[in-house]
Design a protein around this motif. Structure first.
Motif, PDB file in Angstrom:
ATOM      1  N   VAL A   1      -4.194  -0.046 -10.354  1.00 34.05           N
ATOM      2  CA  VAL A   1      -4.180   0.316  -8.934  1.00 34.05           C
ATOM      3  C   VAL A   1      -5.406  -0.285  -8.263  1.00 34.05           C
ATOM      4  CG1 VAL A   1      -4.107   2.177  -7.248  1.00 34.05           C
ATOM      5  CG2 VAL A   1      -2.988   2.469  -9.468  1.00 34.05           C
TER       6      VAL A   1
ATOM      7  N   LYS B   1      -6.822  -0.694  -4.198  1.00 36.60           N
ATOM      8  CA  LYS B   1      -6.654  -0.496  -2.750  1.00 36.60           C
ATOM      9  C   LYS B   1      -5.261   0.005  -2.408  1.00 36.60           C
ATOM     10  CE  LYS B   1     -10.086  -4.004  -1.505  1.00 36.60           C
ATOM     11  NZ  LYS B   1     -10.345  -5.271  -0.770  1.00 36.60           N
ATOM     12  N   LYS B   2      -4.799   0.986  -3.171  1.00 31.26           N
ATOM     13  CA  LYS B   2      -3.509   1.661  -2.965  1.00 31.26           C
ATOM     14  C   LYS B   2      -2.312   0.759  -3.245  1.00 31.26           C
ATOM     15  CE  LYS B   2      -5.226   5.049   0.381  1.00 31.26           C
ATOM     16  NZ  LYS B   2      -5.067   5.645   1.721  1.00 31.26           N
TER      17      LYS B   2
ATOM     18  N   ARG C   1       0.838  -1.191   0.000  1.00 32.53           N
ATOM     19  CA  ARG C   1       0.000   0.000   0.000  1.00 32.53           C
ATOM     20  C   ARG C   1       0.875   1.243   0.000  1.00 32.53           C
ATOM     21  NH1 ARG C   1      -3.465  -0.754   5.169  1.00 32.53           N
ATOM     22  NH2 ARG C   1      -1.531  -1.737   5.794  1.00 32.53           N
TER      23      ARG C   1
ATOM     24  N   THR D   1       0.627   5.572  -1.091  1.00 38.68           N
ATOM     25  CA  THR D   1      -0.208   6.671  -1.565  1.00 38.68           C
ATOM     26  C   THR D   1       0.557   7.546  -2.551  1.00 38.68           C
ATOM     27  OG1 THR D   1       0.462   8.204   0.185  1.00 38.68           O
ATOM     28  CG2 THR D   1      -1.372   6.706   0.670  1.00 38.68           C
ATOM     29  N   GLN D   2      -0.184   8.345  -3.288  1.00 38.13           N
ATOM     30  CA  GLN D   2       0.456   9.276  -4.216  1.00 38.13           C
ATOM     31  C   GLN D   2       1.346  10.259  -3.475  1.00 38.13           C
ATOM     32  OE1 GLN D   2      -2.610  11.093  -6.601  1.00 38.13           O
ATOM     33  NE2 GLN D   2      -3.224   9.151  -7.549  1.00 38.13           N
TER      34      GLN D   2
END
Length: 213
Positions: A198, A200-201, A166, A168-169
């Motif tokens: 992508v 769930k991250k 997981r 994030t950006q």
């Protein structure tokens, strides 16, 4: 708890039990600072659950994220060896639980189980290579190349595909030294081109990523 941690792989059950006996387990909330850069503390932290980011800060307050770590990883190993101040800060990015082992206790376990030293050295050399590559990419690659390279670094093979954990950006942006908006645009382009998907991250890499656009 430690049998799945690479640092302690191959150790007999008795040795693992001894290490666990010396360690203390602590839980921390999200966004808790576990280690501050320049701290003079010397314990080893094994991540039992959760996720952290490792970063350095400049005098102007800007941060550079060096890595993200999850369950089974560990940090604080450099200070175990040289007893020098911490070179980076570590903060939880979600609720996390750690086993904390003091330097004295770790050295006692190491003297009785020298094979730990080999498990300790291998990841250190890998991190040194990664650091050199990161410096090179920041100097020589454009943002597309840095994003592609970061995705490849974070990915592991799962069921025949390369999949990141997981992420994030914003975490990617922090690692490549770019804005979140720029990273979002690059990921959108990569998805449109069929390079990634992508869920769930987690990012799945379907084909060789372009190092420039």
């Amino acid at each position: 708890m430690l049998e799945t941690v690479p640092l302690f792989s191959g150790l007999p059950a008795e040795a693992l039990a001894e290490i666990e006996q010396h360690g203390s387990v602590k839980s921390f909330r999200k966004n808790a600072i576990i280690i501050n850069q320049d701290d003079e503390t010397y314990s080893l932290y094994v991540i039992l659950s959760g996720r952290v980011k490792v970063f350095v800060s400049g005098e102007d307050g800007r941060e550079v994220v060096l890595n993200h770590q999850g369950a089974g990883d560990y940090f604080g190993d450099l200070a175990l060896i040289d007893k020098q101040p911490r070179v980076a800060s570590v903060m939880t990015t979600e609720p996390s639980k750690f086993m904390i082992i003091s330097r004295d206790d770790f050295m006692t376990c190491l003297s009785r189980n020298p094979e730990i030293a080999i498990n300790l050295i291998k990841p250190m050399t890998s991190r040194m290579r990664m650091l050199a590559q990161n410096v090179s990419s920041l100097a020589l690659m454009d943002v597309y190349g840095r994003v592609a390279r970061t995705l490849l670094q974070q990915a592991v093979e799962t069921d025949g595909e390369m999949v990141t954990g997981r992420i994030t950006q914003q975490e990617i942006a922090d690692m490549v030294g770019a804005s979140r908006a720029m990273v979002s645009r690059i990921l959108k382009d990569l998805k449109a081109g069929g390079y990634i998907s992508v869920n769930k991250k987690c990012i799945t890499i379907h084909q060789k990523l372009p190092m420039h656009w």
